[in-house]
Design a protein around this motif. Sequence first.
Motif, PDB file in Angstrom:
ATOM      1  N   TRP A 254      14.138  14.778   8.535  1.00  0.00           N
ATOM      2  CA  TRP A 254      12.741  15.088   8.808  1.00  0.00           C
ATOM      3  C   TRP A 254      11.871  14.016   8.179  1.00  0.00           C
ATOM      4  CZ3 TRP A 254      11.360  19.342  11.670  1.00  0.00           C
ATOM      5  CH2 TRP A 254      12.374  20.281  11.913  1.00  0.00           C
ATOM      6  N   THR A 255      10.842  13.588   8.895  1.00  0.00           N
ATOM      7  CA  THR A 255       9.922  12.593   8.361  1.00  0.00           C
ATOM      8  C   THR A 255       8.516  13.175   8.365  1.00  0.00           C
ATOM      9  OG1 THR A 255      11.317  10.818   9.246  1.00  0.00           O
ATOM     10  CG2 THR A 255       9.073  10.227   8.581  1.00  0.00           C
ATOM     11  N   ALA A 256       7.881  13.127   7.192  1.00  0.00           N
ATOM     12  CA  ALA A 256       6.478  13.529   7.097  1.00  0.00           C
ATOM     13  C   ALA A 256       5.667  12.408   7.736  1.00  0.00           C
ATOM     14  CB  ALA A 256       6.068  13.734   5.644  1.00  0.00           C
ATOM     15  N   VAL A 257       4.970  12.745   8.818  1.00  0.00           N
ATOM     16  CA  VAL A 257       4.196  11.760   9.572  1.00  0.00           C
ATOM     17  C   VAL A 257       2.704  12.091   9.433  1.00  0.00           C
ATOM     18  CG1 VAL A 257       6.100  11.271  11.155  1.00  0.00           C
ATOM     19  CG2 VAL A 257       4.445  13.038  11.746  1.00  0.00           C
ATOM     20  N   ALA A 258       1.865  11.255  10.033  1.00  0.00           N
ATOM     21  CA  ALA A 258       0.415  11.420   9.952  1.00  0.00           C
ATOM     22  C   ALA A 258      -0.058  11.303   8.500  1.00  0.00           C
ATOM     23  CB  ALA A 258      -0.050  12.731  10.590  1.00  0.00           C
ATOM     24  N   ARG A 259       0.680  10.532   7.702  1.00  0.00           N
ATOM     25  CA  ARG A 259       0.363  10.245   6.294  1.00  0.00           C
ATOM     26  C   ARG A 259       0.296   8.735   6.130  1.00  0.00           C
ATOM     27  NH1 ARG A 259      -1.299  14.500   3.165  1.00  0.00           N
ATOM     28  NH2 ARG A 259      -1.037  16.168   4.657  1.00  0.00           N
ATOM     29  N   GLN A 260      -0.385   8.269   5.096  1.00  0.00           N
ATOM     30  CA  GLN A 260      -0.530   6.832   4.878  1.00  0.00           C
ATOM     31  C   GLN A 260       0.769   6.175   4.407  1.00  0.00           C
ATOM     32  OE1 GLN A 260      -4.184   5.902   2.804  1.00  0.00           O
ATOM     33  NE2 GLN A 260      -5.278   7.465   3.950  1.00  0.00           N
ATOM     34  N   ALA A 261       1.778   6.964   4.068  1.00  0.00           N
ATOM     35  CA  ALA A 261       3.146   6.494   3.833  1.00  0.00           C
ATOM     36  C   ALA A 261       4.066   7.571   4.396  1.00  0.00           C
ATOM     37  CB  ALA A 261       3.408   6.273   2.343  1.00  0.00           C
ATOM     38  N   TYR A 262       5.106   7.145   5.085  1.00  0.00           N
ATOM     39  CA  TYR A 262       6.065   8.100   5.654  1.00  0.00           C
ATOM     40  C   TYR A 262       7.108   8.480   4.605  1.00  0.00           C
ATOM     41  CZ  TYR A 262       4.193   6.785  10.217  1.00  0.00           C
ATOM     42  OH  TYR A 262       3.364   6.568  11.288  1.00  0.00           O
TER      43      TYR A 262
ATOM     44  N   LEU B   1       1.444   4.314  -2.966  1.00  0.00           N
ATOM     45  CA  LEU B   1       1.360   5.746  -2.697  1.00  0.00           C
ATOM     46  C   LEU B   1       2.654   6.445  -3.096  1.00  0.00           C
ATOM     47  CD1 LEU B   1      -0.488   5.652   0.728  1.00  0.00           C
ATOM     48  CD2 LEU B   1      -1.419   6.444  -1.457  1.00  0.00           C
ATOM     49  N   CYS B   2       3.786   5.838  -2.776  1.00  0.00           N
ATOM     50  CA  CYS B   2       5.082   6.427  -3.132  1.00  0.00           C
ATOM     51  C   CYS B   2       5.235   6.529  -4.653  1.00  0.00           C
ATOM     52  CB  CYS B   2       6.222   5.622  -2.529  1.00  0.00           C
ATOM     53  SG  CYS B   2       6.336   5.777  -0.723  1.00  0.00           S
ATOM     54  N   ALA B   3       4.690   5.573  -5.382  1.00  0.00           N
ATOM     55  CA  ALA B   3       4.773   5.603  -6.848  1.00  0.00           C
ATOM     56  C   ALA B   3       4.075   6.837  -7.411  1.00  0.00           C
ATOM     57  CB  ALA B   3       4.178   4.332  -7.435  1.00  0.00           C
TER      58      ALA B   3
ATOM     59  N   ALA C  43       0.837  -1.210   0.000  1.00  0.00           N
ATOM     60  CA  ALA C  43       0.000   0.000   0.000  1.00  0.00           C
ATOM     61  C   ALA C  43       0.868   1.256   0.000  1.00  0.00           C
ATOM     62  CB  ALA C  43      -0.941  -0.007   1.198  1.00  0.00           C
ATOM     63  N   ALA C  44       1.906   1.292   0.844  1.00  0.00           N
ATOM     64  CA  ALA C  44       2.797   2.455   0.900  1.00  0.00           C
ATOM     65  C   ALA C  44       3.575   2.584  -0.409  1.00  0.00           C
ATOM     66  CB  ALA C  44       3.751   2.349   2.088  1.00  0.00           C
TER      67      ALA C  44
ATOM     68  N   ILE D 121       0.029  11.587  -1.126  1.00  0.00           N
ATOM     69  CA  ILE D 121      -0.116  10.673   0.016  1.00  0.00           C
ATOM     70  C   ILE D 121      -1.159  11.223   0.984  1.00  0.00           C
ATOM     71  CG2 ILE D 121       1.083   9.525   1.908  1.00  0.00           C
ATOM     72  CD1 ILE D 121       3.657   9.804   0.204  1.00  0.00           C
ATOM     73  N   PRO D 122      -2.302  10.563   1.073  1.00  0.00           N
ATOM     74  CA  PRO D 122      -3.369  11.052   1.948  1.00  0.00           C
ATOM     75  C   PRO D 122      -2.964  11.048   3.419  1.00  0.00           C
ATOM     76  CG  PRO D 122      -4.173   9.322   0.462  1.00  0.00           C
ATOM     77  CD  PRO D 122      -2.682   9.358   0.337  1.00  0.00           C
TER      78      PRO D 122
END
Length: 141
Positions: free
Chosen positions: A98-106, A28-30, A24-25, A133-134
């Motif tokens: 930095w990591t984008a969090v609270a997303r369906q893929a980090y 989304l990354c694609a 799933a991740a 990425i939602p």
Amino acid sequence: MLAPAAAGCGAGAVQVAPPAPDAAAARLCAGLRLPQKLHGLARRDTSPSSPLTAVWGSPAIALRCGVPAPAELGPVSQLQTISGVEWFGVPADRPVTWTAVARQAYVEVTVPAKYAPPGDVLIEVGDLVKAAIPAKPEGQI
């Protein structure tokens, strides 16, 4: 902590460990549309080559999509909200990764000190993240 390691300062490929996200991740990354220029810096090759990694400039700003949640991330972690994206920085005293969090893929972005403050880079990447990425449901990081 997983962090990309730059191989030299030249224009060659930069060593970046590709993540191993679940299906799933990875999907989304694609959908993440990574530009040829970021923060005015040209995109470079990564080694090994992976659609889940990208680098720009020298020293390299490195991006990895589909990383696991940072080990240090917890319910009371300090997050920075930049243009609607929640970012978690490591190390806490002078974040470089930095990591984008609270997303369906980090999505992890390593911003060398040369480009401090990292806000402009995070705004650019955050806009790409928001488009592909939602967000997770409210209250989930």
